[in-house]
Motif scaffolding. Sequence first.
Motif, short mmCIF file in Angstrom:
data_model
loop_
_atom_site.label_atom_id
_atom_site.label_comp_id
_atom_site.label_asym_id
_atom_site.label_seq_id
_atom_site.Cartn_x
_atom_site.Cartn_y
_atom_site.Cartn_z
N ALA A 161 -1.80 31.60 -114.21
CA ALA A 161 -1.14 30.65 -115.12
C ALA A 161 -1.91 30.59 -116.43
O ALA A 161 -3.13 30.48 -116.43
N ARG A 162 -1.16 30.60 -117.54
CA ARG A 162 -1.82 30.49 -118.85
C ARG A 162 -2.68 29.23 -118.95
O ARG A 162 -3.71 29.23 -119.61
N GLU A 163 -2.22 28.16 -118.30
CA GLU A 163 -2.98 26.90 -118.37
C GLU A 163 -4.39 27.10 -117.80
O GLU A 163 -5.36 26.53 -118.30
N ASP A 164 -4.48 27.89 -116.73
CA ASP A 164 -5.81 28.14 -116.15
C ASP A 164 -6.68 28.92 -117.14
O ASP A 164 -7.87 28.65 -117.29
N LEU A 165 -6.07 29.89 -117.79
CA LEU A 165 -6.84 30.69 -118.76
C LEU A 165 -7.26 29.84 -119.95
O LEU A 165 -8.36 30.02 -120.49
N ALA A 166 -6.41 28.90 -120.33
CA ALA A 166 -6.78 27.98 -121.42
C ALA A 166 -7.94 27.09 -120.99
O ALA A 166 -8.88 26.85 -121.75
N ASP A 167 -7.90 26.61 -119.76
CA ASP A 167 -9.00 25.76 -119.26
C ASP A 167 -10.32 26.52 -119.30
O ASP A 167 -11.35 25.98 -119.73
N VAL A 168 -10.28 27.77 -118.85
CA VAL A 168 -11.52 28.56 -118.83
C VAL A 168 -11.98 28.85 -120.26
O VAL A 168 -13.18 28.73 -120.58
N ALA A 169 -11.05 29.21 -121.13
CA ALA A 169 -11.43 29.53 -122.51
C ALA A 169 -12.11 28.33 -123.16
O ALA A 169 -13.12 28.47 -123.86
N VAL A 170 -11.58 27.15 -122.92
CA VAL A 170 -12.17 25.93 -123.51
C VAL A 170 -13.56 25.70 -122.94
O VAL A 170 -14.53 25.45 -123.68
N ARG A 171 -13.67 25.83 -121.63
CA ARG A 171 -14.98 25.59 -121.01
C ARG A 171 -16.04 26.54 -121.58
O ARG A 171 -17.14 26.12 -121.93
N VAL A 172 -15.68 27.80 -121.69
CA VAL A 172 -16.65 28.80 -122.16
C VAL A 172 -16.94 28.61 -123.66
O VAL A 172 -18.09 28.64 -124.09
N ALA A 173 -15.89 28.38 -124.43
CA ALA A 173 -16.08 28.30 -125.88
C ALA A 173 -16.87 27.07 -126.30
O ALA A 173 -17.52 27.08 -127.34
N LEU A 174 -16.82 26.02 -125.49
CA LEU A 174 -17.58 24.81 -125.86
C LEU A 174 -19.06 24.93 -125.49
O LEU A 174 -19.87 24.16 -125.97
N ASP A 175 -19.39 25.90 -124.66
CA ASP A 175 -20.78 26.07 -124.26
C ASP A 175 -21.09 27.57 -124.17
O ASP A 175 -21.47 28.08 -123.11
#
Length: 281
Positions: A161-175
């Motif tokens: 699901a794109r939503e899952d990929l968005a969640d991961v992208a946010v997590r990684v990009a913030l740290d």
Amino acid sequence: MLLITGASGGLGSLVAQRLADRPDVRIGTRRPTGPSGPSQVRVDFDAPQTLDFRGVDALLLISAGYGEDDEVISRHEAAIAAAERDGVRHVVYTSLTAEGDHLPYALAHRWTERRLAASPSLAWTVLRNGLYAELLAALAAPGPDGRITAPLGRGRLAAVAREDLADVAVRVALDPAAHAGRVYELVGDRPLSGADLAAATGSVYAPATLAEARAALSAPGTAPFQPPMLVGTYSAIAAGFLATPDQGTLRTLLAGPPRPALETYKASLPQQLQQTQPSGA
Ligand SMILES: NC(=O)c1ccc[n+]([C@@H]2O[C@H](COP(=O)([O-])OP(=O)(O)OC[C@H]3O[C@@H](n4cnc5c(N)ncnc54)[C@H](OP(=O)(O)O)[C@@H]3O)[C@@H](O)[C@H]2O)c1
């Protein structure tokens, strides 16, 4: 400061929603619609004057759409060169799952991964995204006759699901520093077959051949690169190249189970197709 690119796309808009109202985030897109929440900036890899990354520590580089390889590569080169020039520390890049190596659009992703790895100044993280469950809804929707004719053969797709990929992208990009030099395989945990899609929608799975699909896709108005791109996607799924499920990376980065891809597939279908009747029923 984190800058995300591609904020109007399907994935980028989900990322942008999650980062709304953060003062340390800038939202980049080719066509800003005005300052609603965090500051929006124009970022178009085809327009060098928009690539001003001064003050940006981390860049979430969302791969730049469809096109011939030379077009996509020159966009990514422009973005990465500007990041190097302007002193960006870390680039997080949304790439393609390793099992997608046989897909017609893999080359530009692998080129970009290599370009980042060879950068003398940038730290990087590669998010190797699997094919979206939403894409599956576009590629393998039931027809009005209640049949799914997508040529998936007996193959299965570890759609995500794109939503899952968005969640991961946010997590990684913030740290990003915590993920420097990492390549993450982000695929779904339950590979889906044509028969699964048919069962979920009350349709019949009657796969066409690749040649039939190519002929149907080659209608007037289709961009020349599209039929090979789509037929190549069907072919890779049918041949079983995209079926390996999540080995724990997605689950770990989500800190929980992925969204069910089959539900995302169904929800992404036009409403009238979400529960069709089997033909002859
Ligand atoms: N894994 C998959 O199943 C899958 C499926 C389709 C595509 N993809 C790839 O993943 C990316 C994101 O997926 P998506 O679903 O969000 O795609 P999408 O909805 O088609 O959006 C296209 C994306 O490309 C960006 N873009 C296009 N030309 C650009 C340029 N000249 N400069 C900067 N950005 C440009 C757009 O940014 P704007 O905000 O400026 O419009 C937008 O983020 C796609 O671009 C494609 O490379 C993956």
